[in-house]
Write a protein that holds these residues in place. Structure first.
Motif, PDB file in Angstrom:
ATOM      1  N   ALA A 100       0.700  -1.167  -0.036  1.00  0.00           N
ATOM      2  CA  ALA A 100       0.098   0.020   0.095  1.00  0.00           C
ATOM      3  C   ALA A 100       0.959   1.285  -0.185  1.00  0.00           C
ATOM      4  O   ALA A 100       0.309   2.137  -0.417  1.00  0.00           O
ATOM      5  N   CYS A 101       2.060   1.064   0.543  1.00  0.00           N
ATOM      6  CA  CYS A 101       2.880   2.232   0.684  1.00  0.00           C
ATOM      7  C   CYS A 101       4.310   2.213  -0.160  1.00  0.00           C
ATOM      8  O   CYS A 101       5.131   2.806   0.064  1.00  0.00           O
ATOM      9  N   GLU A 102       4.132   1.574  -1.282  1.00  0.00           N
ATOM     10  CA  GLU A 102       5.376   1.177  -2.217  1.00  0.00           C
ATOM     11  C   GLU A 102       5.746   2.511  -2.689  1.00  0.00           C
ATOM     12  O   GLU A 102       7.110   2.345  -2.868  1.00  0.00           O
ATOM     13  N   ALA A 103       4.961   3.363  -3.044  1.00  0.00           N
ATOM     14  CA  ALA A 103       5.588   4.583  -3.744  1.00  0.00           C
ATOM     15  C   ALA A 103       6.192   5.742  -2.736  1.00  0.00           C
ATOM     16  O   ALA A 103       6.784   6.559  -3.000  1.00  0.00           O
ATOM     17  N   GLN A 104       6.018   5.413  -1.431  1.00  0.00           N
ATOM     18  CA  GLN A 104       6.586   6.260  -0.467  1.00  0.00           C
ATOM     19  C   GLN A 104       7.882   5.905   0.239  1.00  0.00           C
ATOM     20  O   GLN A 104       8.281   4.877   0.099  1.00  0.00           O
ATOM     21  N   THR A 105       8.455   6.817   0.659  1.00  0.00           N
ATOM     22  CA  THR A 105       9.699   6.527   1.395  1.00  0.00           C
ATOM     23  C   THR A 105       9.335   6.118   2.749  1.00  0.00           C
ATOM     24  O   THR A 105       8.693   6.603   3.566  1.00  0.00           O
ATOM     25  N   ARG A 106       9.922   4.629   3.430  1.00  0.00           N
ATOM     26  CA  ARG A 106       9.259   4.119   4.192  1.00  0.00           C
ATOM     27  C   ARG A 106      10.286   4.052   5.390  1.00  0.00           C
ATOM     28  O   ARG A 106      11.658   3.618   5.304  1.00  0.00           O
ATOM     29  N   VAL A 107      10.013   4.535   6.461  1.00  0.00           N
ATOM     30  CA  VAL A 107      10.728   4.582   7.926  1.00  0.00           C
ATOM     31  C   VAL A 107      10.298   3.541   8.990  1.00  0.00           C
ATOM     32  O   VAL A 107       9.080   3.586   9.047  1.00  0.00           O
TER      33      VAL A 107
END
Length: 451
Positions: A100-107
């Motif tokens: 679901a958050c593949e396009a975001q920078t993940r912290v």
């Protein structure tokens, strides 16, 4: 998108279901064989509570785009078998979140202890400056409407990362699946002995986390944990690695102050471990573009997350706090912070042994000295819980021998409650540490009367 949750009643699963149900174009259904509070009320309010408890293969149909599988379900779950028969994609909780958050920078914030508080501190600061990203955190945080937010918008997503297994079908630790761009590890003290049979197998989970990070990413790690520091330094992953420590501070007997280059910051939370958590959150906030001065302004108002040294009740003569601590490192850090924070007033501590690890005789020696600093140390366990987990019988004498002198051991929660009511001094600070339910003792209501 049509989604179905198998084991929707879990703490994390129901929070994810609620978050996704608010997204435009998303329809969520779910099943579970037992749903307890507060999940039941939350699901009912959102119109997501299943009409009946149990597993119903006819709820799985070809119109579903995906099934999200909770850890509570088993491999032979009839709904899971039906989804596999129809060829519907089945995701674990963390696998779906990453997608679901593949396009975001993940912290991703991981570690054996402190990950919930560190994540909560970071989210508090971002909320303070109106920069709240998508997120996942394992506790209720004051100021946040929910423990999960997945709008699929914005540049960032912040996840608390758990080293426990992802699902019945996927034995990988959850935090591997998030594929972090920026990671932080707060510590690496052996836990979850039902899954990780040795310190080495537990350490492998953290080696795997480093290997799972996106190449060129940034890793922050607490270098005062010598085992963690050695693991990170031996790692050859293409990562930028930044150590951090407990920052300079002072304590006047009741108030903790963070000594910074911009002056002293009075903290609303207590203990060296929380100062370390705050320092980790500061580094993460900096990576996300928050200026140092802005971080210090915001962190001073952080009151803590639910069940993390949470004050349940207060009066001029008594205070009662509740904490989720259960593993030895968590218990020791929480006890140290609590026993140092109230001047000359007596401090008592109660620890419930509830998890598979804490009730395992082979794991108990790790608790030696963990309750030092308390004026009275009380340990509770339920022999029925030991039997339910198919563990060897546990004698109170064995628990006493593991913790060391000065500890009192109880097997009846109500008897312990009565002892506290009967023998407590007029002035007292009481710390209750439990990840269970204390034999049905409603400590939230009781604390209001006790003070």
């Amino acid at each position: 998108m049509n989604l179905h949750f198998i084991a929707i009643g879990g703490s994390a699963m129901h929070s994810l279901a609620l978050a996704l149900s608010t997204r435009e174009g998303t329809r969520v259904t779910g099943s579970d064989d037992a749903i307890f509070e507060p999940s039941r009320s939350h699901l009912a309010a959102a119109g997501l509570l299943p009409e009946a408890e149990g597993w119903f293969p006819d709820r799985i149909h070809a119109a579903l785009d995906a099934v999200v599988l909770g850890m509570h379900a088993r491999k032979n779950n009839p709904e899971l078998l039906r989804a596999q028969e129809l060829g519907i994609p089945v995701y674990s909780y963390p696998e779906f979140v990453q997608k679901a958050c593949e396009a975001q920078t993940r912290v991703v914030v991981g570690g054996s202890h402190g990950k919930t508080t560190t994540t909560s501190m970071l989210l508090h600061v971002l909320q303070y400056w109106d920069r709240l990203p998508d997120y996942l955190v394992g506790a209720q945080v004051p100021g946040l409407a929910a423990s999960v937010r997945l709008q699929g918008q914005g540049d960032w997503a912040v996840f608390e990362g758990d080293e426990y297994l992802a699902s019945p079908l996927d034995p990988r630790p959850k935090f591997h699946l998030y594929k972090a761009h920026i990671g932080l590890i707060t510590g690496m003290a052996w836990d979850h002995v039902n899954v990780f049979e040795s310190q080495e197998s537990y350490s492998d989970a953290f080696r795997g986390f480093l290997a799972s990070m996106e190449p060129g990413g940034t890793l922050l790690y607490f270098e005062e944990d010598e085992d963690l520091a050695a693991l990170v330094l031996a790692d050859t992953s293409p990562l930028r690695k930044i150590p951090y420590r407990v920052p300079q501070h002072r304590h006047d007997g009741t108030q903790w102050y963070w000594i910074t280059s911009m002056g002293e910051v009075p903290m609303s939370v207590m203990g060296r471990h929380n100062l370390a958590n705050a320092e980790g959150a500061r580094w993460l906030a900096q990576e996300m573009g928050v200026q140092e001065a802005d971080f210090y302004e915001a962190i001073a108002s952080f009151q803590g997350a639910q069940r993390r040294l949470e004050r349940l009740a207060q009066s001029p003569r008594r205070d009662v706090y509740l904490d989720f601590a259960h593993a030895p490192s968590k218990v020791a850090a929480t006890t140290a912070a609590f026993s140092e924070s109230f001047g000359s007033r007596p401090v008592w501590g109660l620890l419930e042994l509830h998890t598979f690890s804490s009730l395992n005789p082979a794991f108990l020696p790790g608790y030696a000295g963990s309750l030092q600093g308390l004026d009275r140390a009380l340990v509770l366990f339920d022999p029925d819980a030991v039997a339910h987990k198919n563990l060897p019988p546990l004698a109170p004498e064995a628990v006493l021998a593991a913790f060391g002198p000065g500890v009192e051991v109880f097997t009846d929660a109500m008897a312990l409650k009565e002892l506290i009511e009967r023998e407590s001094p007029d002035e007292l600070n009481l710390l209750i540490m439990s990840s269970g339910n204390l034999g049905g003792w409603d400590v939230r209501s009781w604390a209001l009367e006790f003070v």
